[in-house]
Design an enzyme around this catalytic site. Structure first.
Site, PDB file in Angstrom:
ATOM      1  N   SER A 186      97.317 -48.370  71.747  1.00 24.24           N
ATOM      2  CA  SER A 186      98.423 -49.346  71.760  1.00 24.24           C
ATOM      3  C   SER A 186      99.462 -49.037  70.699  1.00 24.24           C
ATOM      4  O   SER A 186     100.608 -49.467  70.800  1.00 24.24           O
ATOM      5  CB  SER A 186      97.897 -50.749  71.475  1.00 24.24           C
ATOM      6  N   GLY A 237      94.105 -52.715  65.518  1.00 27.81           N
ATOM      7  CA  GLY A 237      95.054 -52.424  64.434  1.00 27.81           C
ATOM      8  C   GLY A 237      96.110 -51.370  64.725  1.00 27.81           C
ATOM      9  O   GLY A 237      96.771 -50.895  63.806  1.00 27.81           O
ATOM     10  N   ASP A 252      93.712 -68.307  65.163  1.00 22.31           N
ATOM     11  CA  ASP A 252      94.412 -68.340  66.453  1.00 22.31           C
ATOM     12  C   ASP A 252      95.907 -68.052  66.236  1.00 22.31           C
ATOM     13  O   ASP A 252      96.560 -68.735  65.437  1.00 22.31           O
ATOM     14  CB  ASP A 252      94.214 -69.738  67.067  1.00 22.31           C
ATOM     15  N   ASP A 284     101.103 -58.764  70.221  1.00 20.45           N
ATOM     16  CA  ASP A 284     100.611 -58.017  71.387  1.00 20.45           C
ATOM     17  C   ASP A 284      99.420 -58.765  72.000  1.00 20.45           C
ATOM     18  O   ASP A 284      98.524 -58.158  72.559  1.00 20.45           O
ATOM     19  CB  ASP A 284     100.210 -56.597  70.917  1.00 20.45           C
ATOM     20  N   LYS A 336     103.143 -59.687  78.844  1.00 17.19           N
ATOM     21  CA  LYS A 336     102.279 -59.138  79.901  1.00 17.19           C
ATOM     22  C   LYS A 336     102.806 -59.633  81.238  1.00 17.19           C
ATOM     23  O   LYS A 336     103.175 -60.808  81.380  1.00 17.19           O
ATOM     24  CB  LYS A 336     100.828 -59.592  79.701  1.00 17.19           C
TER      25      LYS A 336
HETATM   26  C1  LIG Z   1      96.031 -55.692  73.497  1.00 20.44           C
HETATM   27  S1  LIG Z   1      95.039 -56.218  72.182  1.00 20.44           S
HETATM   28  C2  LIG Z   1      96.004 -55.851  70.798  1.00 20.44           C
HETATM   29  C3  LIG Z   1      95.979 -54.408  70.424  1.00 20.44           C
HETATM   30  C4  LIG Z   1      96.680 -54.148  69.116  1.00 20.44           C
HETATM   31  N1  LIG Z   1      98.108 -54.418  69.194  1.00 20.44           N
HETATM   32  C5  LIG Z   1      96.499 -52.718  68.679  1.00 20.44           C
HETATM   33  O1  LIG Z   1      97.480 -51.989  68.656  1.00 20.44           O
HETATM   34  O2  LIG Z   1      95.379 -52.323  68.349  1.00 20.44           O
HETATM   35  C6  LIG Z   1      95.159 -57.946  72.252  1.00 20.44           C
HETATM   36  C7  LIG Z   1      94.493 -58.662  71.104  1.00 20.44           C
HETATM   37  O3  LIG Z   1      94.956 -60.019  71.118  1.00 20.44           O
HETATM   38  C8  LIG Z   1      93.928 -60.817  70.601  1.00 20.44           C
HETATM   39  N2  LIG Z   1      94.222 -62.212  70.966  1.00 20.44           N
HETATM   40  C9  LIG Z   1      94.288 -62.761  72.197  1.00 20.44           C
HETATM   41  N3  LIG Z   1      94.580 -64.071  72.099  1.00 20.44           N
HETATM   42  C10 LIG Z   1      94.694 -64.347  70.776  1.00 20.44           C
HETATM   43  C11 LIG Z   1      94.997 -65.505  70.034  1.00 20.44           C
HETATM   44  N4  LIG Z   1      95.219 -66.678  70.634  1.00 20.44           N
HETATM   45  N5  LIG Z   1      95.051 -65.415  68.697  1.00 20.44           N
HETATM   46  C12 LIG Z   1      94.830 -64.253  68.074  1.00 20.44           C
HETATM   47  N6  LIG Z   1      94.549 -63.109  68.732  1.00 20.44           N
HETATM   48  C13 LIG Z   1      94.476 -63.163  70.068  1.00 20.44           C
HETATM   49  C14 LIG Z   1      92.654 -60.242  71.214  1.00 20.44           C
HETATM   50  O4  LIG Z   1      91.529 -60.570  70.423  1.00 20.44           O
HETATM   51  C15 LIG Z   1      92.968 -58.745  71.205  1.00 20.44           C
HETATM   52  O5  LIG Z   1      92.395 -58.111  70.083  1.00 20.44           O
END
Ligand SMILES: C[S@@+](CC[C@H](N)C(=O)[O-])C[C@H]1O[C@@H](n2cnc3c(N)ncnc32)[C@H](O)[C@@H]1O
Length: 358
Positions: A191, A226, A263, A280, A309
């Site tokens: 990502s 990360g 959150d 993201d 998304k």
């Molecule tokens: C596509 S991944 C992110 C990848 C990250 N940008 C990277 O480059 O490694 C989406 C992330 O959003 C987190 N996520 C989803 N809903 C969330 C929320 N309400 N609060 C915090 N994190 C959330 C998930 O746990 C997941 O790790």
């Protein structure tokens, strides 16, 4: 022909067509799209004489969402003789040449599909005699420069091609309109390339210099493992990384990252504000749009870069609704921001939005 050839990701032809319909109406340069699903490009045909060229000089790829490259098509060559493809291509380019412009670049390309990729080697080989022929005729400068017209030959098969040109400031500088990036070996996820491509292609030098500097602060919502935080840390920023997941240990070891298992929808910046908000999270685009607007409205972040998304259907409508929501919520403040939306090469079913103040 009086058409534009617009490259896009395979599967996004109808979204690109919807976007082009709406741009053509807003610019009062009218036409209609033609495409086959999964072919990785669309054609947009215009009614008014010279309108494709006019549109090609007004519509910058960087200001569209789904277009990767935009070419003004001047001819479609069919059933080319495999013993002499060069002659008809040179003739077609000569017929459409213009005194007004110098041709300073040449692209011989194909669609970014499995079928298109099979033509890659042939396109590379064909470039050599075509470049020589054009230079001999004085139709292409010897030195490549990006301030003139670019000539394009786009093969859909070994014996079929579109011939045309694109204008500086409007075209993508990349072959096939694709910004290819090397995966940084220490980045914790692929990502990371999405944010890197956004930083490199959606921001200008001034934005990059003012946002990414030592000591600047960022919040990364949905940060784990990360990949996005990695890009921020690589640019000397201090990051509040928000996610219930596990964050890469080497990022924590930099001392520039604080990880909070909270959150993203209720988190508030620890010191009242940050320079940049990135997000993201895999969430509904309307919810993300509201959240991003709130951060900007409240002054919790100066700038925001985030992904929306996309659903399987009505993707263009979904994006415009989310952007409309952000603009409406920012109200009068909207004019203080530069907002861009792009379906980047490293994105899948998502678009990247940059909202930059100033
Ligand atoms: C596509 S991944 C992110 C990848 C990250 N940008 C990277 O480059 O490694 C989406 C992330 O959003 C987190 N996520 C989803 N809903 C969330 C929320 N309400 N609060 C915090 N994190 C959330 C998930 O746990 C997941 O790790």
């Amino acid at each position: 022909m009086n058409s534009l050839l617009i490259y896009c990701r395979a599967g996004y032809e109808s979204d690109t067509a919807n976007e082009m319909n709406s741009l053509s109406v807003s610019l009062s340069i009218f036409g209609y799209p033609e495409f086959t699903p999964e072919q990785g490009f669309i054609l947009f045909h215009f009614y008014g004489q010279g309108d494709a060229d006019r549109m090609g000089q007004r519509l910058a790829v960087s200001e569209t969402i789904f277009a990767r490259q935009i070419v003004v098509v001047t001819a479609y060559l069919q059933e080319l003789d495999k013993g002499n493809r060069l002659g008809p291509v040179l003739n077609a380019l000569a017929e459409a040449d213009s005194e007004e412009w110098k041709n300073t670049l040449l692209f011989v390309e194909h669609a970014d599909t499995e079928r298109g990729k099979a033509l890659a080697k042939f396109c590379r080989k064909f470039t050599v005699p075509l470049r020589q022929g054009l230079r001999k005729q004085g139709r292409l400068t010897y030195k490549e420069r990006d301030d003139g017209r670019a000539l394009h030959v786009f093969f859909t098969d070994y014996d079929h091609c579109y011939v045309g040109h694109s204008y500086p400031d409007c075209r993508s500088p990349f072959a096939l309109g694709i910004c290819r990036l090397k995966f940084p070996p220490k980045a914790p996820s692929r990502s990371t390339l999405k944010l890197e491509e956004a930083i490199l292609t959606m921001l200008d030098d001034d934005d990059r210099a003012s946002i990414f500097r030592e000591g600047a602060r960022a919040v990364d919502l949905g940060a784990c493992p990360g990949g996005w935080t990695y890009q921020l840390v690589a640019r000397d920023m201090t990051v509040e990384a928000i996610d219930n997941g596990t964050i890469d240990e080497s990022l924590m070891a930099t001392g520039l990252v604080d990880h909070y298992a909270e959150d993203g929808f209720t988190y508030k910046p620890k010191f009242g504000r940050v320079d940049l908000l990135v997000c993201d999270m895999i969430e509904r685009p309307d919810r993300v749009a509201v959240l991003m607007s709130e951060w900007l409205e409240k002054g919790w972040a100066d700038h925001a870069i985030f992904n929306l998304k996309l659903p399987m259907k009505k993707r263009y409508d979904t994006v415009t609704a989310a952007i409309g929501e952000i603009t409406a919520r920012l109200g009068k403040k909207a004019k203080d921001y530069q907002l861009n939306v792009r379906h980047l090469y490293h994105n899948r079913d998502e678009v990247t939005v940059t909202v930059i103040k100033g």
